[in-house]
Structure formats: structure tokens, C-alpha cells
Scaffold this motif. Structure first.
Motif, PDB file in Angstrom:
ATOM      1  N   TYR A 112      -6.489   3.615   3.328  1.00  0.00           N
ATOM      2  CA  TYR A 112      -5.271   4.296   2.896  1.00  0.00           C
ATOM      3  C   TYR A 112      -4.970   4.049   1.420  1.00  0.00           C
ATOM      4  O   TYR A 112      -4.675   4.982   0.673  1.00  0.00           O
ATOM      5  CB  TYR A 112      -4.099   3.847   3.774  1.00  0.00           C
ATOM      6  CG  TYR A 112      -2.850   4.654   3.603  1.00  0.00           C
ATOM      7  CD1 TYR A 112      -2.806   5.998   3.939  1.00  0.00           C
ATOM      8  CD2 TYR A 112      -1.685   4.063   3.117  1.00  0.00           C
ATOM      9  CE1 TYR A 112      -1.645   6.737   3.790  1.00  0.00           C
ATOM     10  CE2 TYR A 112      -0.520   4.799   2.968  1.00  0.00           C
ATOM     11  CZ  TYR A 112      -0.506   6.123   3.303  1.00  0.00           C
ATOM     12  OH  TYR A 112       0.638   6.857   3.154  1.00  0.00           O
ATOM     13  N   GLY A 113      -5.051   2.800   0.975  1.00  0.00           N
ATOM     14  CA  GLY A 113      -4.777   2.474  -0.422  1.00  0.00           C
ATOM     15  C   GLY A 113      -5.712   3.194  -1.376  1.00  0.00           C
ATOM     16  O   GLY A 113      -5.281   3.757  -2.386  1.00  0.00           O
ATOM     17  N   SER A 114      -6.994   3.223  -1.036  1.00  0.00           N
ATOM     18  CA  SER A 114      -7.948   3.896  -1.926  1.00  0.00           C
ATOM     19  C   SER A 114      -7.727   5.410  -1.920  1.00  0.00           C
ATOM     20  O   SER A 114      -7.900   6.067  -2.949  1.00  0.00           O
ATOM     21  CB  SER A 114      -9.390   3.553  -1.546  1.00  0.00           C
ATOM     22  OG  SER A 114      -9.690   4.003  -0.256  1.00  0.00           O
ATOM     23  N   ARG A 115      -7.318   5.955  -0.768  1.00  0.00           N
ATOM     24  CA  ARG A 115      -7.023   7.394  -0.722  1.00  0.00           C
ATOM     25  C   ARG A 115      -5.810   7.727  -1.578  1.00  0.00           C
ATOM     26  O   ARG A 115      -5.784   8.757  -2.269  1.00  0.00           O
ATOM     27  CB  ARG A 115      -6.824   7.856   0.716  1.00  0.00           C
ATOM     28  CG  ARG A 115      -8.153   8.005   1.449  1.00  0.00           C
ATOM     29  CD  ARG A 115      -7.974   8.589   2.818  1.00  0.00           C
ATOM     30  NE  ARG A 115      -7.770   7.457   3.726  1.00  0.00           N
ATOM     31  CZ  ARG A 115      -7.125   7.520   4.866  1.00  0.00           C
ATOM     32  NH1 ARG A 115      -6.603   8.639   5.282  1.00  0.00           N
ATOM     33  NH2 ARG A 115      -7.005   6.459   5.630  1.00  0.00           N
ATOM     34  N   LEU A 137      -6.009  -0.819  11.698  1.00  0.00           N
ATOM     35  CA  LEU A 137      -6.465  -1.403  10.435  1.00  0.00           C
ATOM     36  C   LEU A 137      -7.612  -0.622   9.814  1.00  0.00           C
ATOM     37  O   LEU A 137      -7.690  -0.526   8.594  1.00  0.00           O
ATOM     38  CB  LEU A 137      -6.881  -2.861  10.632  1.00  0.00           C
ATOM     39  CG  LEU A 137      -5.748  -3.862  10.714  1.00  0.00           C
ATOM     40  CD1 LEU A 137      -6.294  -5.269  10.891  1.00  0.00           C
ATOM     41  CD2 LEU A 137      -4.857  -3.804   9.490  1.00  0.00           C
ATOM     42  N   THR A 138      -8.491  -0.065  10.633  1.00  0.00           N
ATOM     43  CA  THR A 138      -9.616   0.677  10.048  1.00  0.00           C
ATOM     44  C   THR A 138      -9.114   1.881   9.264  1.00  0.00           C
ATOM     45  O   THR A 138      -9.650   2.198   8.204  1.00  0.00           O
ATOM     46  CB  THR A 138     -10.611   1.131  11.137  1.00  0.00           C
ATOM     47  OG1 THR A 138      -9.904   1.843  12.151  1.00  0.00           O
ATOM     48  CG2 THR A 138     -11.322  -0.052  11.760  1.00  0.00           C
ATOM     49  N   ASP A 139      -8.073   2.538   9.772  1.00  0.00           N
ATOM     50  CA  ASP A 139      -7.491   3.658   9.030  1.00  0.00           C
ATOM     51  C   ASP A 139      -6.721   3.160   7.817  1.00  0.00           C
ATOM     52  O   ASP A 139      -6.780   3.749   6.739  1.00  0.00           O
ATOM     53  CB  ASP A 139      -6.541   4.471   9.919  1.00  0.00           C
ATOM     54  CG  ASP A 139      -7.259   5.176  11.053  1.00  0.00           C
ATOM     55  OD1 ASP A 139      -8.480   5.431  10.920  1.00  0.00           O
ATOM     56  OD2 ASP A 139      -6.603   5.465  12.059  1.00  0.00           O
ATOM     57  N   LEU A 140      -5.998   2.083   8.010  1.00  0.00           N
ATOM     58  CA  LEU A 140      -5.150   1.549   6.952  1.00  0.00           C
ATOM     59  C   LEU A 140      -5.967   0.957   5.803  1.00  0.00           C
ATOM     60  O   LEU A 140      -5.530   0.966   4.656  1.00  0.00           O
ATOM     61  CB  LEU A 140      -4.207   0.496   7.527  1.00  0.00           C
ATOM     62  CG  LEU A 140      -2.965   0.149   6.742  1.00  0.00           C
ATOM     63  CD1 LEU A 140      -2.160   1.402   6.408  1.00  0.00           C
ATOM     64  CD2 LEU A 140      -2.100  -0.829   7.513  1.00  0.00           C
ATOM     65  N   GLU A 141      -7.163   0.477   6.112  1.00  0.00           N
ATOM     66  CA  GLU A 141      -8.008  -0.104   5.065  1.00  0.00           C
ATOM     67  C   GLU A 141      -8.339   0.917   3.979  1.00  0.00           C
ATOM     68  O   GLU A 141      -8.444   0.578   2.803  1.00  0.00           O
ATOM     69  CB  GLU A 141      -9.309  -0.643   5.668  1.00  0.00           C
ATOM     70  CG  GLU A 141      -9.134  -1.945   6.386  1.00  0.00           C
ATOM     71  CD  GLU A 141     -10.405  -2.406   7.075  1.00  0.00           C
ATOM     72  OE1 GLU A 141     -10.628  -3.620   7.082  1.00  0.00           O
ATOM     73  OE2 GLU A 141     -11.163  -1.566   7.599  1.00  0.00           O
ATOM     74  N   LEU A 175       2.825   6.003  -5.732  1.00  0.00           N
ATOM     75  CA  LEU A 175       1.524   5.953  -5.061  1.00  0.00           C
ATOM     76  C   LEU A 175       0.880   4.578  -5.242  1.00  0.00           C
ATOM     77  O   LEU A 175       0.303   4.025  -4.296  1.00  0.00           O
ATOM     78  CB  LEU A 175       0.601   7.049  -5.596  1.00  0.00           C
ATOM     79  CG  LEU A 175       0.929   8.473  -5.178  1.00  0.00           C
ATOM     80  CD1 LEU A 175       0.064   9.473  -5.952  1.00  0.00           C
ATOM     81  CD2 LEU A 175       0.745   8.656  -3.680  1.00  0.00           C
ATOM     82  N   ASP A 176       0.987   4.025  -6.448  1.00  0.00           N
ATOM     83  CA  ASP A 176       0.457   2.673  -6.693  1.00  0.00           C
ATOM     84  C   ASP A 176       1.146   1.642  -5.805  1.00  0.00           C
ATOM     85  O   ASP A 176       0.489   0.775  -5.226  1.00  0.00           O
ATOM     86  CB  ASP A 176       0.644   2.274  -8.163  1.00  0.00           C
ATOM     87  CG  ASP A 176      -0.368   2.917  -9.088  1.00  0.00           C
ATOM     88  OD1 ASP A 176      -1.452   3.322  -8.615  1.00  0.00           O
ATOM     89  OD2 ASP A 176      -0.067   3.010 -10.296  1.00  0.00           O
ATOM     90  N   GLN A 177       2.470   1.733  -5.700  1.00  0.00           N
ATOM     91  CA  GLN A 177       3.214   0.790  -4.873  1.00  0.00           C
ATOM     92  C   GLN A 177       2.819   0.907  -3.403  1.00  0.00           C
ATOM     93  O   GLN A 177       2.615  -0.103  -2.719  1.00  0.00           O
ATOM     94  CB  GLN A 177       4.719   1.000  -5.031  1.00  0.00           C
ATOM     95  CG  GLN A 177       5.241   0.577  -6.394  1.00  0.00           C
ATOM     96  CD  GLN A 177       6.701   0.968  -6.624  1.00  0.00           C
ATOM     97  OE1 GLN A 177       7.292   1.709  -5.845  1.00  0.00           O
ATOM     98  NE2 GLN A 177       7.277   0.466  -7.700  1.00  0.00           N
ATOM     99  N   LEU A 178       2.706   2.130  -2.914  1.00  0.00           N
ATOM    100  CA  LEU A 178       2.291   2.333  -1.519  1.00  0.00           C
ATOM    101  C   LEU A 178       0.875   1.809  -1.278  1.00  0.00           C
ATOM    102  O   LEU A 178       0.596   1.204  -0.244  1.00  0.00           O
ATOM    103  CB  LEU A 178       2.365   3.809  -1.154  1.00  0.00           C
ATOM    104  CG  LEU A 178       3.751   4.381  -0.914  1.00  0.00           C
ATOM    105  CD1 LEU A 178       3.683   5.906  -0.769  1.00  0.00           C
ATOM    106  CD2 LEU A 178       4.378   3.763   0.326  1.00  0.00           C
ATOM    107  N   ALA A 179      -0.005   2.052  -2.219  1.00  0.00           N
ATOM    108  CA  ALA A 179      -1.383   1.574  -2.089  1.00  0.00           C
ATOM    109  C   ALA A 179      -1.414   0.047  -2.063  1.00  0.00           C
ATOM    110  O   ALA A 179      -2.121  -0.553  -1.242  1.00  0.00           O
ATOM    111  CB  ALA A 179      -2.241   2.112  -3.236  1.00  0.00           C
TER     112      ALA A 179
END
Length: 123
Positions: A19-22, A13-17, A71-75
Motif C-alpha cells: 500500500y505504501g509503495s502504491r 498484511l500482504t495487501d498492506l505491505e 499521500l506521504d503521510q498515509l504511506a
């Protein structure tokens, strides 16, 4: 559970948190290609090179929109996964805490055998 007591499901989760902003940052940088090319216009010198870059940017615009939407959908999906797993974790933690509290209270009444009625039996 796995063979050594570890959960079979593990989500970083720390990595995934982040991910959306990246992903959103990639989209922002991707959408700045024209401004980037324009900022180097004077440094390029040859007008033909800049014209080629403009052509590339113009053609890239069509594909960029599709990629930007993806990218928006993945984020958004990434944010939803993090949100739902945190919610699940909070719900499970609450249920465990409630079960421990219930067992702790129930255990006193059962174990004592000498609760309120026990005092009367002891006389």
C-alpha cells in the motif's frame, strides 16, 4: 475471539505491505502531469489547448503539493502498521515458543517423579 475461533482482528498484511509503495507511485505519477502534457504538445496541434493544459497544471500545482504530503503521510503510516504488526507477531511467536520450551522442560521434572531421586527410591 470470534464465535468460530477466528480472531476478531484481521489485517491483510500482504495487501498492506504494498500500500505504501502504491501511494508513493501515485504521488510520482501525479507530479509528472506537466511532463505528460509537454510530451503531447506537438500532437495536440492547437496552441490554445496546450495553453489550457498549462493553466490547469499551474493551478493543480497548489493542490498537488497538499495531496502529495497527505499521500506521504498515509504511506508512512501504512509502513508503520506493517512494521509494528510484524514486530508484534514476532514477539508473540517468541513468547509462545519460550513458553512451550519452558513447559516441556518443567514437565519432565514434574512428571518423572523418578528423576534422579527416583532411582534411589527404586532400590
Amino acid at each position: 475471539m470470534g464465535s468460530k475461533g477466528k480472531s476478531d482482528l484481521s489485517i491483510p498484511l500482504t495487501d498492506l505491505e504494498d500500500y505504501g509503495s502504491r501511494l508513493r507511485s501515485i504521488k510520482t505519477r501525479m507530479n509528472r502531469t506537466k511532463k505528460t502534457f509537454e510530451s503531447y504538445k506537438d500532437d495536440i496541434g492547437d496552441g490554445g489547448v496546450y495553453d489550457s493544459l498549462e493553466d490547469f497544471e499551474s493551478n493543480w500545482e497548489d493542490g498537488r503539493e497538499d495531496i502529495g504530503q497527505q499521500l506521504d503521510q498515509l504511506a508512512d503510516l501504512s509502513d508503520a502498521v506493517v512494521r509494528e504488526f510484524k514486530k508484534l507477531d514476532d514477539d508473540l511467536t517468541k513468547k509462545i515458543n519460550d513458553a512451550v520450551k519452558t513447559d516441556g522442560k518443567g514437565g519432565k521434572g514434574k512428571d518423572g517423579g523418578g528423576g534422579k531421586g527416583g532411582k534411589g527410591d527404586g532400590k
